[in-house]
Design an enzyme around this catalytic site. Structure first.
Site, PDB file in Angstrom:
ATOM      1  N   CYS A   1     -26.812   9.291  54.996  1.00 27.62           N
ATOM      2  CA  CYS A   1     -27.763   8.245  55.389  1.00 27.62           C
ATOM      3  C   CYS A   1     -27.280   7.621  56.694  1.00 27.62           C
ATOM      4  O   CYS A   1     -26.161   7.118  56.763  1.00 27.62           O
ATOM      5  CB  CYS A   1     -27.811   7.206  54.275  1.00 27.62           C
ATOM      6  SG  CYS A   1     -28.835   5.799  54.676  1.00 27.62           S
TER       7      CYS A   1
ATOM      8  N   CYS B   1     -37.588  -7.978  56.809  1.00 26.21           N
ATOM      9  CA  CYS B   1     -37.948  -7.896  55.384  1.00 26.21           C
ATOM     10  C   CYS B   1     -36.992  -8.815  54.614  1.00 26.21           C
ATOM     11  O   CYS B   1     -35.776  -8.753  54.816  1.00 26.21           O
ATOM     12  CB  CYS B   1     -37.846  -6.454  54.885  1.00 26.21           C
ATOM     13  SG  CYS B   1     -38.827  -5.330  55.905  1.00 26.21           S
TER      14      CYS B   1
ATOM     15  N   SER C   1     -37.500   7.105  56.990  1.00 27.77           N
ATOM     16  CA  SER C   1     -38.148   6.036  56.244  1.00 27.77           C
ATOM     17  C   SER C   1     -38.593   4.949  57.223  1.00 27.77           C
ATOM     18  O   SER C   1     -37.817   4.500  58.058  1.00 27.77           O
ATOM     19  CB  SER C   1     -37.153   5.456  55.240  1.00 27.77           C
ATOM     20  OG  SER C   1     -37.709   4.344  54.591  1.00 27.77           O
TER      21      SER C   1
ATOM     22  N   SER D   1     -41.830   2.436  53.227  1.00 28.00           N
ATOM     23  CA  SER D   1     -41.383   1.325  52.377  1.00 28.00           C
ATOM     24  C   SER D   1     -42.596   0.465  52.063  1.00 28.00           C
ATOM     25  O   SER D   1     -43.028  -0.326  52.903  1.00 28.00           O
ATOM     26  CB  SER D   1     -40.325   0.502  53.109  1.00 28.00           C
ATOM     27  OG  SER D   1     -39.203   1.308  53.360  1.00 28.00           O
ATOM     28  N   LEU D   2     -43.131   0.601  50.865  1.00 27.83           N
ATOM     29  CA  LEU D   2     -44.377  -0.101  50.534  1.00 27.83           C
ATOM     30  C   LEU D   2     -44.079  -1.423  49.812  1.00 27.83           C
ATOM     31  O   LEU D   2     -44.470  -2.485  50.270  1.00 27.83           O
ATOM     32  CB  LEU D   2     -45.272   0.823  49.706  1.00 27.83           C
ATOM     33  CG  LEU D   2     -46.737   0.426  49.599  1.00 27.83           C
ATOM     34  CD1 LEU D   2     -47.394   0.272  50.960  1.00 27.83           C
ATOM     35  CD2 LEU D   2     -47.504   1.440  48.751  1.00 27.83           C
ATOM     36  N   HIS D   3     -43.475  -1.359  48.662  1.00 27.77           N
ATOM     37  CA  HIS D   3     -42.924  -2.503  47.925  1.00 27.77           C
ATOM     38  C   HIS D   3     -43.943  -3.488  47.346  1.00 27.77           C
ATOM     39  O   HIS D   3     -43.559  -4.358  46.553  1.00 27.77           O
ATOM     40  CB  HIS D   3     -41.912  -3.302  48.758  1.00 27.77           C
ATOM     41  CG  HIS D   3     -40.762  -2.496  49.280  1.00 27.77           C
ATOM     42  ND1 HIS D   3     -39.922  -1.769  48.471  1.00 27.77           N
ATOM     43  CD2 HIS D   3     -40.317  -2.281  50.553  1.00 27.77           C
ATOM     44  CE1 HIS D   3     -38.999  -1.168  49.212  1.00 27.77           C
ATOM     45  NE2 HIS D   3     -39.230  -1.436  50.476  1.00 27.77           N
TER      46      HIS D   3
ATOM     47  N   ASN E   1     -31.494  -4.258  45.026  1.00 32.41           N
ATOM     48  CA  ASN E   1     -30.081  -4.620  45.115  1.00 32.41           C
ATOM     49  C   ASN E   1     -30.032  -6.038  45.676  1.00 32.41           C
ATOM     50  O   ASN E   1     -30.352  -6.245  46.843  1.00 32.41           O
ATOM     51  CB  ASN E   1     -29.347  -3.654  46.033  1.00 32.41           C
ATOM     52  CG  ASN E   1     -27.864  -3.897  45.973  1.00 32.41           C
ATOM     53  OD1 ASN E   1     -27.298  -4.014  44.898  1.00 32.41           O
ATOM     54  ND2 ASN E   1     -27.244  -4.004  47.121  1.00 32.41           N
TER      55      ASN E   1
END
Ligand code: SAH
Ligand code: SF4
Length: 393
Positions: free
Chosen positions: A142, A153, A238, A261-263, A337
């Protein structure tokens, strides 16, 4: 602060390298092959020398002119006078207790810091290992594309840090080369054979589509068949949902996988978590995703960090299923997290399963991801937060 699941490993093989305070010279990893050719031509060197340098960098992972023993000493001296071979200096490395995740915090030439994470997974559909074959695994790296992030965000440690600067394409490439080199001889993974990176996810610090040119240049450089030759399909980018960049990405018809990344499934909730949603609301974002899937025939992955009593409700799941109907996609949910700058809590196992069941019953494929490596701190700049709060100059 205590790190219950991680221990620091010594960086004896990779001592902190002194980097110049300012990038007085160009970084070798910043140069495409044709620019190395032009440079060598201007020095009166034959064309094949450029290929030798390219192979040294991307096939043997050399990171110092001294290692290019196939080049004349005079050329090696000229290279070290004119090009900067080291982009990153590792300053701290953590390895998980199960020896499956390694996180490295790197210092850049200007004292800023970024992190990259390597994770080992048992491969899906893996055959049982025999005496002569090792059990197949995926080794996913990553990588970061920016120092900090401008997208803000609310639940993300990198977002909480604010934007510092873009990484150059070479600084992005250098993260991959660091691990490629380390894995040739690595003791990262206990009892492990020497292994290679098999997948690269552009999910570390920063918004890759906010640094589009450099991110794509890095991918192209790593993809070069005469160099590192890392297949485009083994990359995943992403994005938080920068619609014009998604449309550009679709037009370019790249083989690279796309994750969004919708969330949240309604604009009020999404805008409260991801400020970018005020500019590119869900309808516009999903329209771009539908056009992308239609133009490329490729499946879109949606990421969803499940936050207890915020976006892990059956109503959100039902609304999401409705909005994604008919779209070639997959949803990855992971428990949030928690970060110091955000009060939201992780969902429970039970609520995560209930959320997934609503989606799968509606015909939307959904997987609950483990909270490890990328699923916990990799994408979030938390390692830097623990060590220093950003700049470690
Ligand atoms: N900027 C890009 C890529 C980096 S973030 C993007 O936002 O997509 C990688 C992933 O980690 C994103 O899906 C992001 O929403 C997620 N993430 C960030 N902070 C998180 C947290 N605290 N818990 C769980 N996922 C998080
Ligand atoms: Fe930036 Fe991604 Fe974090 Fe949002 S989730 S602040 S876009 S790194």
């Amino acid at each position: 602060m205590q790190l219950p699941d991680y221990q620091t490993i010594r960086l004896s093989d990779y001592p902190t390298i002194r980097l110049p305070d300012y990038p007085t010279m160009r970084l070798t990893y910043d140069l495409p092959l044709h620019e190395i050719e032009t440079l060598l031509q201007s020095w009166g060197e034959p064309a094949f020398r450029a290929s030798q340098i390219w192979q040294g960098l991307y096939q043997h992972f050399y990171h110092s002119p001294d290692q290019f023993t196939n080049l004349p000493t005079s050329l090696r001296a000229r290279l070290s006078e004119n090009l900067q071979f080291t982009a990153l200096s590792p300053i701290s490395q953590l390895i998980s207790r199960d020896h499956k995740t390694v996180k490295t915090l790197f210092k850049l030439h200007d004292g800023q810091a970024i992190e990259s994470v390597l994770m080992r997974y048992a491969a899906r559909n893996s055959q049982p290992a025999t005496r002569n074959s090792q059990s197949p695994t995926r080794t996913t790296l990553c990588i970061s594309t920016q120092v900090g992030c401008a997208m803000g965000c609310v639940f993300c440690a990198t977002g909480q840090m604010g934007f510092k600067r873009n990484l150059s394409s070479g600084e992005i490439v250098a993260q991959v080369m660091y691990y490629a080199r380390a894995l040739q001889t690595s003791e990262f993974f206990e009892n492990s054979e020497v292994c290679k990176v098999t997948n690269i996810v552009v999910m570390g610090m920063g918004e890759p589509f906010h640094n589009y040119e450099n991110t794509m240049a890095a991918i192209d450089r790593l993809n070069d068949p005469q160099g590192y030759n890392f297949g485009a399909r083994r990359f995943t980018i992403s994005t938080v949902g920068l619609v014009p960049a998604i449309r550009r990405f679709a037009r370019e018809k790249r083989q690279v996988n796309l994750a969004i990344s919708l969330h949240a499934a309604d604009d009020a909730l999404r805008s409260s978590m991801l400020p970018v949603n005020k500019k590119y609301p869900i309808d516009e974002l999903l329209a771009a995703c539908r056009d992308y899937a239609a133009a490329t025939g490729r499946r879109v992955t949606f990421e969803w960090a499940l936050i207890r009593e915020v976006n892990d409700t059956p109503e959100q799941a039902r609304l999401l299923a409705k909005r994604l109907k008919g779209l070639l996609c997959h949803v990855n949910v992971i428990p949030l997290n928690p970060t110091t700058g955000y009060s939201g809590q992780a969902t429970t196992r039970q609520r995560a399963e209930a959320f997934r069941d609503v989606l799968t019953q509606a015909g939307i494929p959904c997987t609950i991801r483990l909270r490890r490596g990328i699923d916990i701190q990799a994408g979030c700049g938390q390692l830097i937060g623990l060590v220093s709060g950003g700049n470690i100059g």
